[in-house]
Design an enzyme around this catalytic site. Structure first.
Site, PDB file in Angstrom:
ATOM      1  N   GLY A  36       0.841  -1.198   0.000  1.00 54.65           N
ATOM      2  CA  GLY A  36       0.000   0.000   0.000  1.00 54.65           C
ATOM      3  C   GLY A  36       0.876   1.249   0.000  1.00 54.65           C
ATOM      4  CE1 TYR A 157      -5.604 -13.229  -4.327  1.00 51.78           C
ATOM      5  CE2 TYR A 157      -6.591 -13.859  -6.433  1.00 51.78           C
ATOM      6  CZ  TYR A 157      -6.532 -13.012  -5.333  1.00 51.78           C
ATOM      7  OH  TYR A 157      -7.397 -11.951  -5.248  1.00 51.78           O
ATOM      8  N   GLY A 310      -0.880 -21.027 -13.824  1.00 57.45           N
ATOM      9  CA  GLY A 310      -2.042 -20.694 -12.994  1.00 57.45           C
ATOM     10  C   GLY A 310      -3.138 -19.920 -13.699  1.00 57.45           C
TER      11      GLY A 310
END
Ligand code: UDP
Length: 354
Positions: A36, A157, A310
């Site tokens: 962030g 994930y 993936g």
């Protein structure tokens, strides 16, 4: 309301914070600043009328004691949980990092809620950032993807988020059995894209791996600044799709946040709501790249590379449930409009928040 936003200095969380502040709420942002940006918080704090309705705490969403303390101190009534790592490729290379941050983070956060509840400050509304990656590669009869599609992730994930959904359900049930009502919504995002159209907030990742910002940075010649080397490559051109490249459902970040606000307003004790958030149609990688060329008016050279681990070939939503139940649908469905909002932000902020 007093709302805890985890990951509020990140891409989606900062856009949520902006909207909640504009709607008059008090927002407690918790972010460990791993990915962030303090710059996003500074911009939010500088907006007209925010004053002390924005509180920023640097810390981990999974730190249960910190969570319990801040819920009590700031009289938190609802949680929006965005804090997470979100790169499919990285999750394949570093699965434990994903389980610790995403599944472990959600676990610690819920432990914090339980501690706070025992101390008399019971949070009863929770909105969770989940993902279409929990569906894995859906069978053809489940494309476009409804919420009833079996969840069978094909990367860590997706698993880390599915574990989060499961923990939340079990936590909600245990609270309900103890006569402490708890309402939860898990929102399964498709590909979130675009930037705040007022130009304040944007998407700034290092490394930047997402297609739209990577293509824009490639046109602008700034990819290295965002931690990427070389030009833009298409990851796989031999998929079973119309043009051989992967198809994704790109939903504008402001529409996505609008859905969170609709959901929060609708949540009632005992609710367990699961919604897909997408526009309901897919764009291929080549179509997105063509859009970046159109919007920028510039040429963009791309190479064709191997598949990325993936990546399922086709993912797009059947977003009918949230439309039927809450009347929400994406207002922006043109890829040029989505790309255009990101292009404008990068024009004003070529180095992101720095
Ligand atoms: N993609 C690509 N080149 C890039 C980045 C992404 O071809 O430099 C493809 C990726 O394989 C996927 C689609 O673009 O099919 C969207 O990827 P992104 O990383 O933006 O989002 P994801 O689908 O992983 O959430």
């Amino acid at each position: 309301m007093s709302i805890l936003v985890t990951g509020g200095a990140g891409y989606i969380g900062s856009h949520a914070t902006q909207r909640l502040l504009r709607d008059g709420h008090t927002v407690v942002v918790l972010d460990n600043l791993f990915r962030g940006h303090r710059g996003a918080i500074d911009r939010l704090a500088g907006q007209h009328g925010v004053g002390d309705r924005l509180r920023f705490i640097v810390g981990d969403a999974g730190d249960r004691d910190l969570i319990a303390n801040l819920i009590v101190e700031h009289r938190v009534e609802a949680v929006m949980h965005f804090a997470a790592l979100a790169y499919v490729g990285e999750s394949v290379d570093h699965p434990l990092l994903y389980y610790r941050n995403n599944a472990g983070g959600t676990l610690g956060l819920l432990e914090g809620l339980a501690l706070a509840s025992d101390r008399g400050r019971h949070v009863d509304q929770f909105v969770f950032s989940s993902t279409c990656a929990t569906y894995g590669q859906p069978a053809p009869e489940f494309v476009p993807i409804p919420e009833s599609c079996p969840q069978s992730p094909i990367n860590p994930y997706g698993w880390s988020k599915l574990h989060g959904e499961r923990m939340l359900l079990d936590f909600a049930d245990s609270m309900t059995r103890r006569s402490r009502p708890f309402a939860l919504a898990a929102l399964r995002y498709f590909n979130v894209a675009g930037c705040d159209r007022s130009g304040v907030l944007g998407e700034d990742h290092t490394p930047e791996t997402h297609l739209i910002p990577a293509a824009i940075q490639s046109v602008m010649g700034t990819r290295e600044h965002f931690g990427a080397r070389g030009g833009l490559s298409i990851f796989g051109t031999d998929y079973p799709t119309p043009d051989g490249t992967c198809v994704r459902d790109y939903v504008h970040v402001e529409d996505l946040i609008d859905a969170h606000v609709c959901v929060l307003k609708a949540l009632r004790p005992g609710d367990r709501r699961f919604y897909n958030l997408g526009i309901g149609r897919g764009y291929s990688v080549r179509e997105v790249i063509d859009s970046v060329r159109r919007v920028s008016g510039k040429s963009l050279d791309v190479s064709e590379g191997p598949r990325r681990a993936g990546d399922p070939p086709t993912l797009f939503a059947r977003p009918d449930r949230i439309r039927a139940e809450l009347g929400w649908k994406a207002s922006i469905t043109s890829i040029d409009e989505i790309v255009g909002s990101a292009w404008n932000w990068y024009q004003r902020n070529p180095r992101g928040y720095r």
